[in-house]
Design a protein around this motif. Structure first.
Motif, PDB file in Angstrom:
ATOM      1  N   ASN A  26       0.825  -1.209   0.000  1.00  0.00           N
ATOM      2  CA  ASN A  26       0.000   0.000   0.000  1.00  0.00           C
ATOM      3  C   ASN A  26       0.860   1.262   0.000  1.00  0.00           C
ATOM      4  O   ASN A  26       0.558   2.228  -0.710  1.00  0.00           O
ATOM      5  CB  ASN A  26      -0.958   0.008   1.185  1.00  0.00           C
ATOM      6  N   ALA A  27       1.923   1.281   0.785  1.00  0.00           N
ATOM      7  CA  ALA A  27       2.806   2.452   0.829  1.00  0.00           C
ATOM      8  C   ALA A  27       3.486   2.656  -0.526  1.00  0.00           C
ATOM      9  O   ALA A  27       3.573   3.782  -1.029  1.00  0.00           O
ATOM     10  CB  ALA A  27       3.852   2.291   1.931  1.00  0.00           C
ATOM     11  N   MET A  28       3.952   1.573  -1.129  1.00  0.00           N
ATOM     12  CA  MET A  28       4.598   1.671  -2.426  1.00  0.00           C
ATOM     13  C   MET A  28       3.593   2.092  -3.490  1.00  0.00           C
ATOM     14  O   MET A  28       3.902   2.912  -4.363  1.00  0.00           O
ATOM     15  CB  MET A  28       5.235   0.328  -2.780  1.00  0.00           C
ATOM     16  N   GLY A  29       2.382   1.553  -3.423  1.00  0.00           N
ATOM     17  CA  GLY A  29       1.335   1.941  -4.367  1.00  0.00           C
ATOM     18  C   GLY A  29       0.988   3.414  -4.256  1.00  0.00           C
ATOM     19  O   GLY A  29       0.817   4.100  -5.272  1.00  0.00           O
ATOM     20  N   ALA A  30       0.905   3.918  -3.031  1.00  0.00           N
ATOM     21  CA  ALA A  30       0.603   5.343  -2.827  1.00  0.00           C
ATOM     22  C   ALA A  30       1.739   6.208  -3.375  1.00  0.00           C
ATOM     23  O   ALA A  30       1.491   7.266  -3.973  1.00  0.00           O
ATOM     24  CB  ALA A  30       0.369   5.620  -1.343  1.00  0.00           C
ATOM     25  N   TYR A  31       2.974   5.767  -3.182  1.00  0.00           N
ATOM     26  CA  TYR A  31       4.129   6.493  -3.724  1.00  0.00           C
ATOM     27  C   TYR A  31       4.057   6.526  -5.250  1.00  0.00           C
ATOM     28  O   TYR A  31       4.196   7.579  -5.878  1.00  0.00           O
ATOM     29  CB  TYR A  31       5.424   5.837  -3.255  1.00  0.00           C
ATOM     30  N   ASN A  32       3.800   5.365  -5.862  1.00  0.00           N
ATOM     31  CA  ASN A  32       3.693   5.300  -7.317  1.00  0.00           C
ATOM     32  C   ASN A  32       2.566   6.196  -7.820  1.00  0.00           C
ATOM     33  O   ASN A  32       2.726   6.909  -8.814  1.00  0.00           O
ATOM     34  CB  ASN A  32       3.469   3.861  -7.779  1.00  0.00           C
ATOM     35  N   GLU A  33       1.447   6.167  -7.123  1.00  0.00           N
ATOM     36  CA  GLU A  33       0.307   7.005  -7.517  1.00  0.00           C
ATOM     37  C   GLU A  33       0.664   8.490  -7.447  1.00  0.00           C
ATOM     38  O   GLU A  33       0.287   9.265  -8.332  1.00  0.00           O
ATOM     39  CB  GLU A  33      -0.901   6.703  -6.625  1.00  0.00           C
ATOM     40  N   SER A  34       1.418   8.896  -6.439  1.00  0.00           N
ATOM     41  CA  SER A  34       1.813  10.301  -6.333  1.00  0.00           C
ATOM     42  C   SER A  34       2.747  10.694  -7.475  1.00  0.00           C
ATOM     43  O   SER A  34       2.657  11.809  -7.998  1.00  0.00           O
ATOM     44  CB  SER A  34       2.445  10.599  -4.967  1.00  0.00           C
ATOM     45  N   LEU A  35       3.632   9.779  -7.887  1.00  0.00           N
ATOM     46  CA  LEU A  35       4.505  10.044  -9.035  1.00  0.00           C
ATOM     47  C   LEU A  35       3.681  10.206 -10.316  1.00  0.00           C
ATOM     48  O   LEU A  35       3.946  11.098 -11.136  1.00  0.00           O
ATOM     49  CB  LEU A  35       5.513   8.906  -9.225  1.00  0.00           C
ATOM     50  N   ILE A  83      11.919   8.495 -13.799  1.00  0.00           N
ATOM     51  CA  ILE A  83      11.130   9.712 -13.623  1.00  0.00           C
ATOM     52  C   ILE A  83      11.708  10.818 -14.501  1.00  0.00           C
ATOM     53  O   ILE A  83      12.868  10.754 -14.907  1.00  0.00           O
ATOM     54  CB  ILE A  83      11.064  10.161 -12.153  1.00  0.00           C
ATOM     55  N   GLN A  84      10.879  11.810 -14.785  1.00  0.00           N
ATOM     56  CA  GLN A  84      11.333  12.970 -15.535  1.00  0.00           C
ATOM     57  C   GLN A  84      10.981  14.204 -14.724  1.00  0.00           C
ATOM     58  O   GLN A  84       9.813  14.428 -14.397  1.00  0.00           O
ATOM     59  CB  GLN A  84      10.674  13.030 -16.907  1.00  0.00           C
ATOM     60  N   THR A  85      11.998  14.973 -14.370  1.00  0.00           N
ATOM     61  CA  THR A  85      11.820  16.167 -13.549  1.00  0.00           C
ATOM     62  C   THR A  85      12.539  17.347 -14.201  1.00  0.00           C
ATOM     63  O   THR A  85      13.341  17.171 -15.106  1.00  0.00           O
ATOM     64  CB  THR A  85      12.377  15.950 -12.131  1.00  0.00           C
ATOM     65  N   SER A  86      12.257  18.528 -13.697  1.00  0.00           N
ATOM     66  CA  SER A  86      12.892  19.738 -14.239  1.00  0.00           C
ATOM     67  C   SER A  86      14.319  19.910 -13.736  1.00  0.00           C
ATOM     68  O   SER A  86      15.145  20.504 -14.422  1.00  0.00           O
ATOM     69  CB  SER A  86      12.075  20.966 -13.853  1.00  0.00           C
ATOM     70  N   THR A  87      14.591  19.404 -12.519  1.00  0.00           N
ATOM     71  CA  THR A  87      15.901  19.623 -11.916  1.00  0.00           C
ATOM     72  C   THR A  87      16.368  18.388 -11.155  1.00  0.00           C
ATOM     73  O   THR A  87      15.571  17.518 -10.794  1.00  0.00           O
ATOM     74  CB  THR A  87      15.861  20.799 -10.909  1.00  0.00           C
ATOM     75  N   LYS A  88      17.655  18.370 -10.877  1.00  0.00           N
ATOM     76  CA  LYS A  88      18.241  17.323 -10.044  1.00  0.00           C
ATOM     77  C   LYS A  88      17.634  17.369  -8.639  1.00  0.00           C
ATOM     78  O   LYS A  88      17.360  16.334  -8.026  1.00  0.00           O
ATOM     79  CB  LYS A  88      19.754  17.533  -9.981  1.00  0.00           C
ATOM     80  N   GLU A  93      14.062  15.168  -4.280  1.00  0.00           N
ATOM     81  CA  GLU A  93      12.872  15.273  -3.424  1.00  0.00           C
ATOM     82  C   GLU A  93      11.954  14.072  -3.617  1.00  0.00           C
ATOM     83  O   GLU A  93      11.441  13.514  -2.648  1.00  0.00           O
ATOM     84  CB  GLU A  93      12.118  16.579  -3.694  1.00  0.00           C
ATOM     85  N   TRP A  94      11.737  13.658  -4.870  1.00  0.00           N
ATOM     86  CA  TRP A  94      10.921  12.476  -5.117  1.00  0.00           C
ATOM     87  C   TRP A  94      11.575  11.227  -4.534  1.00  0.00           C
ATOM     88  O   TRP A  94      10.908  10.376  -3.953  1.00  0.00           O
ATOM     89  CB  TRP A  94      10.659  12.300  -6.614  1.00  0.00           C
ATOM     90  N   ALA A  95      12.885  11.106  -4.681  1.00  0.00           N
ATOM     91  CA  ALA A  95      13.593   9.944  -4.141  1.00  0.00           C
ATOM     92  C   ALA A  95      13.435   9.866  -2.627  1.00  0.00           C
ATOM     93  O   ALA A  95      13.233   8.784  -2.070  1.00  0.00           O
ATOM     94  CB  ALA A  95      15.069  10.000  -4.541  1.00  0.00           C
ATOM     95  N   LYS A  96      13.517  11.000  -1.948  1.00  0.00           N
ATOM     96  CA  LYS A  96      13.410  11.012  -0.482  1.00  0.00           C
ATOM     97  C   LYS A  96      12.024  10.603   0.000  1.00  0.00           C
ATOM     98  O   LYS A  96      11.868  10.169   1.139  1.00  0.00           O
ATOM     99  CB  LYS A  96      13.774  12.390   0.068  1.00  0.00           C
ATOM    100  N   ARG A  97      11.007  10.714  -0.848  1.00  0.00           N
ATOM    101  CA  ARG A  97       9.633  10.336  -0.472  1.00  0.00           C
ATOM    102  C   ARG A  97       9.371   8.835  -0.583  1.00  0.00           C
ATOM    103  O   ARG A  97       8.346   8.353  -0.118  1.00  0.00           O
ATOM    104  CB  ARG A  97       8.635  11.068  -1.357  1.00  0.00           C
ATOM    105  N   CYS A  98      10.279   8.102  -1.204  1.00  0.00           N
ATOM    106  CA  CYS A  98      10.070   6.665  -1.411  1.00  0.00           C
ATOM    107  C   CYS A  98       9.978   5.964  -0.058  1.00  0.00           C
ATOM    108  O   CYS A  98      10.815   6.177   0.822  1.00  0.00           O
ATOM    109  CB  CYS A  98      11.230   6.097  -2.229  1.00  0.00           C
ATOM    110  N   PRO A  99       8.969   5.111   0.120  1.00  0.00           N
ATOM    111  CA  PRO A  99       8.767   4.455   1.421  1.00  0.00           C
ATOM    112  C   PRO A  99       9.637   3.213   1.619  1.00  0.00           C
ATOM    113  O   PRO A  99       9.135   2.105   1.749  1.00  0.00           O
ATOM    114  CB  PRO A  99       7.279   4.099   1.386  1.00  0.00           C
TER     115      PRO A  99
END
Length: 142
Positions: A26-35, A83-88, A93-99
């Motif tokens: 569930n935590a991983m699914g929520a993370y994926n959904e946020s991405l 992932i595709q982001t505007s900046t490093k 920030e997205w990496a730090k949110r991974c559960p």
């Protein structure tokens, strides 16, 4: 910019007995959904255990195929996100949110773009054609 988030786990790390696997999913699914909702996820997959894999060693000719698991591995590559982001910094920030839990790591690597290479090269030009044929160079919807 594209980044690959590579999930790494020390070979000996096991899920604690008091952790409910459904909660992990569930935590991983929520993370994926946020991405996905943020429009940054390009791809992501988990990997089967290393004993289902193999290694191709190019130290010899012809290359030698060896079944897993990999005895000399200190960390295992367990899955990834593209992932595709505007900046490093945004990728970080997205990496730090991974559960992920204790003992686990995310290695974050920028993916090189075709535009970074000599554009006169025949295979760089073919790369553009291949990506178009495969539909793999679509812009991220945000």
């Amino acid at each position: 910019m594209k980044y690959m988030l590579i999930m790494r786990t020390p070979e000996m790390v096991e899920m604690p007995e008091d952790v409910d696997f459904t909660e992990v999913i569930n935590a991983m699914g929520a993370y994926n959904e946020s991405l996905i909702k943020a429009g940054v996820l390009l791809a992501g997959e988990g990997l089967a255990p290393p004993d289902e894999g193999f290694v191709v060693d190019f130290d010899q000719t012809p290359p030698v195929v060896t079944d897993g698991p990999y005895a000399e591995a200190k960390e295992l590559f367990n899955g990834f996100w593209m992932i595709q982001t505007s900046t490093k910094e945004e990728a970080a920030e997205w990496a730090k949110r991974c559960p992920l839990g204790p003992g686990m790591r995310l290695e974050v690597r920028r993916v090189t773009e075709t535009e970074e290479f000599d554009q006169d090269n025949e295979y760089i030009q073919k790369e553009y054609e291949w990506r178009e044929q495969l539909g793999t160079d679509r812009p991220v919807q945000g």
